[in-house]
Design a protein around this motif. Structure first.
Motif, PDB file in Angstrom:
ATOM      1  N   ASN A  95       9.199  39.116 -36.390  1.00  0.00           N
ATOM      2  CA  ASN A  95       9.794  38.712 -37.657  1.00  0.00           C
ATOM      3  C   ASN A  95       8.971  37.563 -38.231  1.00  0.00           C
ATOM      4  N   TYR A  97       9.492  35.438 -40.543  1.00  0.00           N
ATOM      5  CA  TYR A  97      10.182  34.188 -40.834  1.00  0.00           C
ATOM      6  C   TYR A  97      10.328  33.317 -39.583  1.00  0.00           C
ATOM      7  N   ASN A 151       4.630  36.188 -50.219  1.00  0.00           N
ATOM      8  CA  ASN A 151       5.223  37.142 -49.286  1.00  0.00           C
ATOM      9  C   ASN A 151       5.772  38.360 -50.037  1.00  0.00           C
ATOM     10  N   PRO A 152       5.201  39.545 -49.856  1.00  0.00           N
ATOM     11  CA  PRO A 152       5.654  40.734 -50.598  1.00  0.00           C
ATOM     12  C   PRO A 152       7.031  41.226 -50.171  1.00  0.00           C
ATOM     13  N   LYS A 153       7.500  40.792 -49.001  1.00  0.00           N
ATOM     14  CA  LYS A 153       8.808  41.240 -48.503  1.00  0.00           C
ATOM     15  C   LYS A 153       9.965  40.452 -49.105  1.00  0.00           C
ATOM     16  N   ASP A 154       9.653  39.371 -49.805  1.00  0.00           N
ATOM     17  CA  ASP A 154      10.688  38.527 -50.391  1.00  0.00           C
ATOM     18  C   ASP A 154      10.840  38.852 -51.876  1.00  0.00           C
ATOM     19  N   ASN A 157      10.826  35.415 -54.212  1.00  0.00           N
ATOM     20  CA  ASN A 157       9.886  34.420 -53.692  1.00  0.00           C
ATOM     21  C   ASN A 157       9.642  33.236 -54.620  1.00  0.00           C
ATOM     22  N   PRO A 234      16.399  40.421 -46.901  1.00  0.00           N
ATOM     23  CA  PRO A 234      16.176  41.230 -45.696  1.00  0.00           C
ATOM     24  C   PRO A 234      15.290  40.519 -44.675  1.00  0.00           C
ATOM     25  N   GLY A 235      15.736  40.523 -43.431  1.00  0.00           N
ATOM     26  CA  GLY A 235      14.925  39.984 -42.347  1.00  0.00           C
ATOM     27  C   GLY A 235      15.224  38.553 -41.956  1.00  0.00           C
TER      28      GLY A 235
END
Length: 360
Positions: A95, A97, A151-154, A157, A234-235
């Motif tokens: 993960n 984070y 961060n592309p997953k956020d 952001n 997520p995450g």
């Protein structure tokens, strides 16, 4: 790490399936950090005494603090070891984070360790030069801020969330990077300034961490986030495990740091814990809530700023001594009374911060 090994055996022993649950691993993380602290603290304290890593007391400080001379410092090493070991046991380093917050914790801890080393070993009262110390903090926070911004997953952001209002989201754009740096560095130094009397800072960190357990878990849980109208990220639920480790280590260290302290955590502890709290706030988009949860840290910092500005502009001091906990000591409050009353205020602020979730 270790939990992945156990979880992989779930097909052979079904009870191991329990390791998939964040809440279960958070409990294990807290207990592991607590137990590790209890195991290593006596040895580390004796080692610090043996190598003369002891606190130097300010001549202009409260006279009641003179008796603290000779108390081992740099005890924050205990906290860092306990959290790191616990996370290696129960954290998921896949993960991103978790990697970010551990980088913050250990990075700020390294800066604090260098500062403590110069103060104690080299007998330099000022420690690391302010330019280098602050510069390293800014650099580390900048790296973290840029990474989180890109961060592309956020999906949020560059968003600032306002407590109490579910639809108040402000797109800060590139300005979010310096804003995140301000939050992380400010939080790190605020905890550092508060660490002036036995158990005060570590107790407040424990209180703030308990509030963060709820904030992080809810933000990382799709159904809870939707119900409470907070940003679902997520995450980040995995960060609950980190909060558990930080809580366990803080409570364990408090056992030895409570009045009269057997050990002080030094900058290695205060800078790292403050940096971790700030990083958690940036990741979870609870930057403003952090100012509420850590309201005592904010007040302590403001008292120093006000004192310095007042003296430079007027030649007069607002408080008898800053940070403000020393002001109350010089007014005649016994040190334990200052500590407990500040803790009570911290608990009230933490409860109020949790109320912001429902009032949205």
């Amino acid at each position: 790490m270790f939990y992945e090994l156990l979880y992989s055996l779930r097909d052979y022993f079904s009870p191991f399936n329990v390791f998939r649950y964040i809440t279960f691993r958070t409990s294990l993380s807290a207990m592991t950090a607590l137990i590790v602290t209890f195991i290593i603290a006596p040895y580390v304290i004796r080692w610090l005494k043996k190598i003369s890593m002891t606190q130097q007391i300010r001549d202009d400080g409260p006279k009641t603090h003179y008796s603290k001379a000779g108390t081992p410092t740099m005890g924050g090493i205990i906290i860092l070891i306990s959290i790191t070991f616990s996370m290696l046991m129960w954290g998921n380093f896949r993960n991103i984070y978790i990697c970010v917050v551990m980088t913050s914790l250990l990075g700020f801890g390294a800066i604090g360790l260098w500062d403590d080393y110069l103060k104690v070993v080299k007998r330099n009262p000022k420690g690391l030069k302010a330019m280098y110390k602050f510069g390293l903090q800014l650099l580390l926070a900048l790296v973290i801020g840029i990474f989180l911004y890109t961060n592309p997953k956020d999906p949020y952001n560059d968003v600032l969330s306002i407590p109490f209002f579910k639809k108040w989201l402000f797109d800060l754009g590139y300005f979010y990077i310096p804003f995140s740096v301000f939050v992380i560095v400010g939080s790190s130094n605020a905890v550092n300034l508060t660490d002036g009397i036995d158990g005060l800072a570590i107790g407040l960190v424990a209180i703030a961490t308990i509030a963060n357990v709820a904030l992080v878990y809810i933000s990382g849980h799709a159904q809870f986030a939707k119900y409470l109208q907070v940003l679902y990220l997520p995450g980040i639920g995995e960060l609950t495990v980190f909060c558990g480790a930080m809580l366990g280590a803080s409570l364990g260290f408090l056992w030895y740091n409570s009045y009269p302290a057997e050990v002080f955590m030094g900058d290695v502890g205060s800078l790292s814990l403050g940096g971790a709290l700030g990083t958690l706030a940036v990741i979870t988009k609870h930057e403003i809530v952090l100012a509420v949860v850590g309201g005592i840290f904010v007040v302590e910092t403001i008292s120093v700023v006000m004192q310095v500005m007042s003296f430079k502009l007027t030649g007069k001091r607002i408080f008898r001594m800053a940070p403000i906990h020393h002001h109350f000591e010089l007014k005649g409050w016994p040190e334990p009374k200052v500590i407990v009353r500040f803790w009570i205020a911290g608990i009230i602020l933490a409860l109020f911060s949790l109320a912001t979730l429902k009032l949205r």
